[in-house]
Design a protein around this motif. Structure first.
Motif, PDB file in Angstrom:
ATOM      1  N   ARG B 149       1.152   0.478 -16.030  1.00 64.77           N
ATOM      2  CA  ARG B 149       1.017  -0.255 -14.772  1.00 64.77           C
ATOM      3  C   ARG B 149       2.191  -1.215 -14.707  1.00 64.77           C
ATOM      4  N   GLU B 152       0.908  -5.526 -10.318  1.00 61.90           N
ATOM      5  CA  GLU B 152      -0.386  -5.377  -9.624  1.00 61.90           C
ATOM      6  C   GLU B 152      -0.323  -4.290  -8.548  1.00 61.90           C
ATOM      7  N   ARG B 153       0.885  -3.987  -8.047  1.00 61.04           N
ATOM      8  CA  ARG B 153       0.998  -2.991  -6.984  1.00 61.04           C
ATOM      9  C   ARG B 153       1.180  -1.572  -7.500  1.00 61.04           C
ATOM     10  N   ASN B 155       1.316   1.586 -10.226  1.00 61.18           N
ATOM     11  CA  ASN B 155       0.769   2.164 -11.453  1.00 61.18           C
ATOM     12  C   ASN B 155       1.328   3.580 -11.583  1.00 61.18           C
ATOM     13  N   GLU B 194       0.452   5.274  -8.148  1.00 64.62           N
ATOM     14  CA  GLU B 194      -0.497   4.558  -7.284  1.00 64.62           C
ATOM     15  C   GLU B 194       0.168   3.294  -6.754  1.00 64.62           C
ATOM     16  N   SER B 196      -0.878  -0.222  -4.582  1.00 62.71           N
ATOM     17  CA  SER B 196      -1.947  -1.036  -3.992  1.00 62.71           C
ATOM     18  C   SER B 196      -1.459  -1.684  -2.711  1.00 62.71           C
ATOM     19  N   LEU B 197      -2.200  -1.445  -1.625  1.00 61.96           N
ATOM     20  CA  LEU B 197      -1.866  -2.084  -0.356  1.00 61.96           C
ATOM     21  C   LEU B 197      -2.420  -3.504  -0.305  1.00 61.96           C
ATOM     22  N   ASN B 198      -3.619  -3.661  -0.838  1.00 58.70           N
ATOM     23  CA  ASN B 198      -4.228  -4.984  -0.927  1.00 58.70           C
ATOM     24  C   ASN B 198      -5.261  -4.940  -2.043  1.00 58.70           C
ATOM     25  N   GLU B 199      -6.110  -5.951  -2.082  1.00 61.26           N
ATOM     26  CA  GLU B 199      -7.050  -6.059  -3.199  1.00 61.26           C
ATOM     27  C   GLU B 199      -7.990  -4.864  -3.288  1.00 61.26           C
ATOM     28  N   PHE B 202      -5.764   1.298  -2.274  1.00 61.84           N
ATOM     29  CA  PHE B 202      -4.528   1.801  -2.875  1.00 61.84           C
ATOM     30  C   PHE B 202      -4.273   3.246  -2.470  1.00 61.84           C
ATOM     31  N   PRO B 263     -16.819  -4.048  -5.952  1.00 63.84           N
ATOM     32  CA  PRO B 263     -16.071  -3.923  -7.208  1.00 63.84           C
ATOM     33  C   PRO B 263     -16.463  -2.698  -8.026  1.00 63.84           C
ATOM     34  N   LEU B 266     -15.761   3.177  -5.181  1.00 63.43           N
ATOM     35  CA  LEU B 266     -14.478   3.568  -4.598  1.00 63.43           C
ATOM     36  C   LEU B 266     -14.707   4.752  -3.655  1.00 63.43           C
TER      37      LEU B 266
END
Lengths: 219, 297
Positions: B149, B152-153, B155, B194, B196-199, B202, B263, B266
């Motif tokens: 990874r 955070e965005r 991976n 991968e 991530s667009l936001n929290e 993705f 959380p 998905l």
């Protein structure tokens, strides 16, 4: 008679809630859209350094519940001992690479982990080496006067010596530097002073907890 | 279906009951439970080349999984787990199947934390049982994967897998030509990214490659008759359908967007496109849009 007792109790409550001669600061934090922000840390640093002395930093704790750090943000006074109890049924390996405190607690369950002393001011980002999505923050404050906003975006710091303070705000997702939020205020014992901030927040990005069956993540 | 053998649905129901009975215990232990469901449409289930033979169908796939991670010091961990899977087709009901797999893998991380590079080696063994039991097989898989990874965005990881599917032996349909059309070996590679667009959201992109046995089910064809390594009737596709085992090379990609409403769960939308070139000049393509749901307790 009952009315008299109730009135006396009310007076005693008010007396106890606000020590004579102490100042109180109330804070309200919003984002640029007006949404109230939780987990913002309000820090009030007295210009008179003697006012910042506190005999003994209290012990604090950051729990691990449902594979998350609880609370997500924990402000502590510099020198505080923080315990990391594990309320999950799986073991955790808590660590931080932050300059303010580098540490690692080898895999443990329950309450066996020794406390960690946070002896340097700054932001400490917490992680778990087993569960990559776990993230938490400890804000180590150089001043004993701090509070964290709740979901209503409000926080209150009481029992402060009257005087002049520099008050600032920190939030894990804030775009601007913490120092840009600093304000000088004079607090007195006449009544609470209220300050408001509007912060620009970055989109929160966190490692996904569920990544789908094909992902190379956990486990 | 052969008489005397339990159907895939029966096997699946029994296994699901066992897993459900074990859940309360597992929930209190260090075992982690997961559930997943996929609704997909494959526009060429039988891997056929010519339009008259191409059969599309929709299927729903449900999976229960359980695994436990055993950390071995700071750098290594072993994961032991199992999957119970059931798949039901809308029209080609002979392909309905249940499978049970066991997996063990060893993972190494170079460093602490979410951004440390990692590598993983694993093996799995499973048994799949079909409503048309001639497809029943033992499944073996060995994987090597590595990734990191970046932040955070982003991976990134890549995986190689060797798959072996050992189906029940069958009689020769054509003298001198094996009837074992449903046993397959293949080498698979995937490069995955991968973003991530936001929290909660993705994007995922996988580039896929495969070399090995493919099974193409068609009517009788002169062209394909020159190439097969094995041939068998395939009644799941009709009385005149034959499964030809060929050597082929597949390239493709998979695109997906995933959203985490909580959380623990998905939701995903995915699209897979595969192009295969097999011996004898046989080529086919397939497109598979799908909706996925994953839940991890």
């Amino acid at each position: 008679m009952n009315r008299l007792l109730a009135a006396a109790a009310g007076l005693m409550f008010l007396w106890g809630a606000q020590p004579s001669g102490a100042a109180e600061l109330r804070a309200l934090v919003k984002d640029h859209r007006g949404k109230l922000i939780a987990n913002a840390v309000i820090l009030a640093a007295p210009l008179d350094a003697k006012s910042a002395q506190r005999a003994k930093p209290p012990a604090d704790a950051v729990d691990q519940v449902d594979k998350q750090f609880v609370p997500y943000v924990k402000p502590v006074f510099v020198g505080s001992k923080v315990l990391f109890p594990n309320s999950d049924h799986v073991r955790h390996q808590v660590y931080s690479f932050s300059p303010a405190k580098r540490f690692e607690l080898p895999l443990y369950a329950g309450t066996n982990a020794p406390p960690v002393v946070f002896d340097k001011p700054g932001v400490v980002v917490l992680g778990c080496n087993i569960h990559d999505w776990m993230v938490g923050y400890i804000y180590v404050s150089e001043t004993p006067y701090f509070a964290k906003t709740e979901s209503a975006g409000t926080a209150a710091i009481d029992a402060m010596p009257p005087g002049e303070y520099t008050v600032r705000v920190w939030h894990p997702s804030m775009e601007q530097g913490e120092e840009t939020t600093a304000r000088r205020v004079i607090l007195n014992a006449d009544g609470p002073s209220t300050l408001e901030w509007e912060l620009s927040l970055k989109p929160a990005l966190r490692v996904p907890r569920v990544t789908g069956s094909a992902s190379g993540g956990y486990p | 279906m052969e008489r005397g053998q339990p159907s895939a649905a029966t096997l699946g129901a029994i296994a699901a009951l066992v897993v459900l009975c074990a859940m309360p215990y597992a929930a209190r232990s260090e075992w982690t439970l997961g559930a997943a469901a996929v609704l997909r449409h494959d526009n060429n289930v039988g891997n056929a080349e010519s339009p008259p033979d191409i059969v599309g169908d929709s299927a729903i796939d449900a999976r229960l999984s359980v695994f436990q991670l055993f950390p071995l010091g700071e750098s290594y961990s072993v994961t032991v787990g199992g999957d119970l899977n059931g798949e039901a087709f809308r029209r080609l009901t002979g392909l309905n199947n249940a499978s049970l797999d066991g997996t063990i893998s060893l993972k190494k991380k170079w460093g602490l934390g979410a951004f440390a590079p990692w590598a993983r080696a694993g093996v799995s063994v499973g048994r799949s049982s079909y409503d048309d039991s001639y497809r029943n097989a033992w499944n073996y898989r060995a994987t090597l994967a590595s990734g990191r990874r970046v932040d955070e965005r982003w991976n990134f990881w890549a995986e190689y897998a060797f798959d072996r599917r050992a189906a029940s032996p069958r009689m020769e349909e054509v003298p001198g030509l094996s009837g074992d059309a449903f046993s397959q070996d293949s080498h698979n590679v995937a490069v995955n990214l991968e973003y991530s667009l936001n929290e909660n959201t993705f994007l995922a992109l996988s580039l896929l490659g495969r070399r090995g046995d493919v099974v193409s089910t068609t009517g009788e064809s002169e062209k394909i008759n020159y190439a097969p390594r094995a041939l068998a009737q395939d009644p799941a596709f009709g009385p005149e359908a034959y499964a030809y085992k060929l050597i082929g090379t597949t390239y493709g990609f998979r695109l997906g967007v995933n959203y985490a409403p909580t959380p623990h769960s998905l939701l995903g939308l995915g699209f897979e496109r595969l192009n295969t070139h097999a011996d004898g000049g046989n080529s086919y393509t397939k497109s598979v849009p799908e909706i996925t749901w994953d839940y991890r307790f």
